[in-house]
Design a protein around this motif. Structure first.
Motif, PDB file in Angstrom:
ATOM      1  N   ALA A 185      -8.070  -6.365  -8.720  1.00  0.00           N
ATOM      2  CA  ALA A 185      -9.149  -5.373  -8.758  1.00  0.00           C
ATOM      3  C   ALA A 185      -8.618  -3.941  -8.797  1.00  0.00           C
ATOM      4  O   ALA A 185      -9.395  -2.990  -8.889  1.00  0.00           O
ATOM      5  CB  ALA A 185     -10.060  -5.558  -7.547  1.00  0.00           C
ATOM      6  N   GLY A 186      -7.313  -3.795  -8.716  1.00  0.00           N
ATOM      7  CA  GLY A 186      -6.708  -2.467  -8.734  1.00  0.00           C
ATOM      8  C   GLY A 186      -6.781  -1.739  -7.409  1.00  0.00           C
ATOM      9  O   GLY A 186      -6.574  -0.522  -7.351  1.00  0.00           O
ATOM     10  N   ASN A 187      -7.049  -2.480  -6.330  1.00  0.00           N
ATOM     11  CA  ASN A 187      -7.174  -1.869  -5.006  1.00  0.00           C
ATOM     12  C   ASN A 187      -5.940  -2.051  -4.137  1.00  0.00           C
ATOM     13  O   ASN A 187      -5.953  -1.665  -2.965  1.00  0.00           O
ATOM     14  CB  ASN A 187      -8.395  -2.453  -4.280  1.00  0.00           C
ATOM     15  CG  ASN A 187      -9.690  -2.116  -4.990  1.00  0.00           C
ATOM     16  OD1 ASN A 187      -9.843  -1.010  -5.502  1.00  0.00           O
ATOM     17  ND2 ASN A 187     -10.615  -3.068  -5.042  1.00  0.00           N
ATOM     18  N   MET A 188      -4.912  -2.657  -4.674  1.00  0.00           N
ATOM     19  CA  MET A 188      -3.666  -2.868  -3.949  1.00  0.00           C
ATOM     20  C   MET A 188      -2.525  -2.801  -4.951  1.00  0.00           C
ATOM     21  O   MET A 188      -2.670  -3.231  -6.100  1.00  0.00           O
ATOM     22  CB  MET A 188      -3.687  -4.222  -3.227  1.00  0.00           C
ATOM     23  CG  MET A 188      -2.411  -4.574  -2.473  1.00  0.00           C
ATOM     24  SD  MET A 188      -2.557  -6.145  -1.565  1.00  0.00           S
ATOM     25  CE  MET A 188      -3.431  -5.584  -0.080  1.00  0.00           C
TER      26      MET A 188
ATOM     27  N   ASP B 264       0.856  -1.184   0.000  1.00  0.00           N
ATOM     28  CA  ASP B 264       0.000   0.000   0.000  1.00  0.00           C
ATOM     29  C   ASP B 264       0.894   1.235   0.000  1.00  0.00           C
ATOM     30  O   ASP B 264       2.052   1.188   0.408  1.00  0.00           O
ATOM     31  CB  ASP B 264      -0.941   0.013   1.211  1.00  0.00           C
ATOM     32  CG  ASP B 264      -0.204   0.040   2.524  1.00  0.00           C
ATOM     33  OD1 ASP B 264       0.174   1.148   2.965  1.00  0.00           O
ATOM     34  OD2 ASP B 264       0.027  -1.029   3.115  1.00  0.00           O
TER      35      ASP B 264
ATOM     36  N   MET C 221      -7.163  -8.360  -4.519  1.00  0.00           N
ATOM     37  CA  MET C 221      -7.170  -6.904  -4.432  1.00  0.00           C
ATOM     38  C   MET C 221      -6.249  -6.288  -5.477  1.00  0.00           C
ATOM     39  O   MET C 221      -6.532  -5.216  -6.019  1.00  0.00           O
ATOM     40  CB  MET C 221      -6.780  -6.451  -3.022  1.00  0.00           C
ATOM     41  CG  MET C 221      -7.819  -6.754  -1.962  1.00  0.00           C
ATOM     42  SD  MET C 221      -7.426  -6.010  -0.354  1.00  0.00           S
ATOM     43  CE  MET C 221      -7.584  -4.248  -0.724  1.00  0.00           C
TER      44      MET C 221
END
Length: 256
Positions: A175-178, A132, A172
């Protein structure tokens, strides 16, 4: 970021590979490496007692319950994070280097003096980061401090550095969230030595004082075992890390 969990599992992993290892907790006032190793009830003396002359080193070292080639030197519970003295830290580390194949230091988080003392004599640094932005930014800052304030840096030399990406969730990432592995490595510009998947069993093992690296059927345990082997110079292919729903993040190739 999981640095204490990483320190514990790699120390056990190296000991299981036949190396004599000592793990030192330098997180003054906030020690938890003892709990992860399941040794909190065996503490009588700590690292500050040794450096202040209240006991000798042999009295403070705690032998691991299972890995007889692994020893542990606990942090002090004092609230004074500035109690470590650079000359005394240097004398302690040089003393330990004479008896152990690996001296592993669990450094404090942040950039206070305790962190600088812990990295001052480092020959090698394993930078643990979750994928992150805030964690990677902190890791980048840590790299800068190592390159500026370590003894090797002051002598015009470089501390060998590698990245461990911790608690990665492939679903994640997809999904492009991490951040992906490539994203992290692009920002930090250092070689990768290991990827550890997000795993609830790690929390359980931490709470029970039984490092997960000793668990047979566990992807995260295998990840830690592979990192230990890479530390010893072995070429070990990186694992495919599969999410529960079958999604997969793949990193091919060999560590060199």
């Amino acid at each position: 970021m999981g640095k204490s969990t990483t320190t514990a599992n790699l120390a056990v992993g190296l000991a299981n590979l036949g190396k004599k290892v000592v793990a030192i907790d330098f997180d003054i006032g906030l020690r938890n490496l003892d709990m992860i190793l399941g040794l909190e009830n065996r503490i009588v003396y700590d690292v500050v007692d040794v450096m202040e002359g209240r006991c000798n080193l042999a009295q403070a070292l705690i032998n691991d319950k299972k890995s007889k080639s692994l020893y542990f030197l606990p942090a002090s519970q004092t609230k004074d994070k500035d109690i470590l003295n650079k000359d005394k830290v240097k004398a302690l580390i040089e003393n330990l280097k004479e008896s152990f194949d690996f001296v592993m230091i669990d450094s404090p988080a942040g950039i206070e003096s305790g962190f600088e003392h812990s990295i001052f004599l480092a020959d090698r640094a394993l930078i643990v980061s979750t994928p992150d932005v805030s964690s990677v930014r902190d890791a980048d800052r840590v790299i800068g401090i190592i390159d500026a304030k370590s003894e090797r840096a002051k002598n015009g030399l470089e501390v060998e550095k590698h990245i461990i990406i911790n608690r990665i969730k492939p679903e994640m990432v997809d999904a492009g969230n991490m951040l992906s592995v490539d994203d992290v490595l692009s920002i930090l510009a250092l070689p990768l030595i290991g990827i550890v998947p997000d795993d609830e069993d790690i929390i359980t093992s931490t709470n029970t004082g039984s490092p997960i690296v000793n668990k047979d059927k566990s992807l995260s345990a295998e990840a830690y075992r592979n990192i230990a082997r890479r530390i010893l110079g072995e070429e070990v292919e990186f694992l495919d890390i599969r999410a529960k729903k079958g999604l997969m993040a793949t990193l091919k190739g060999m560590f060199k």
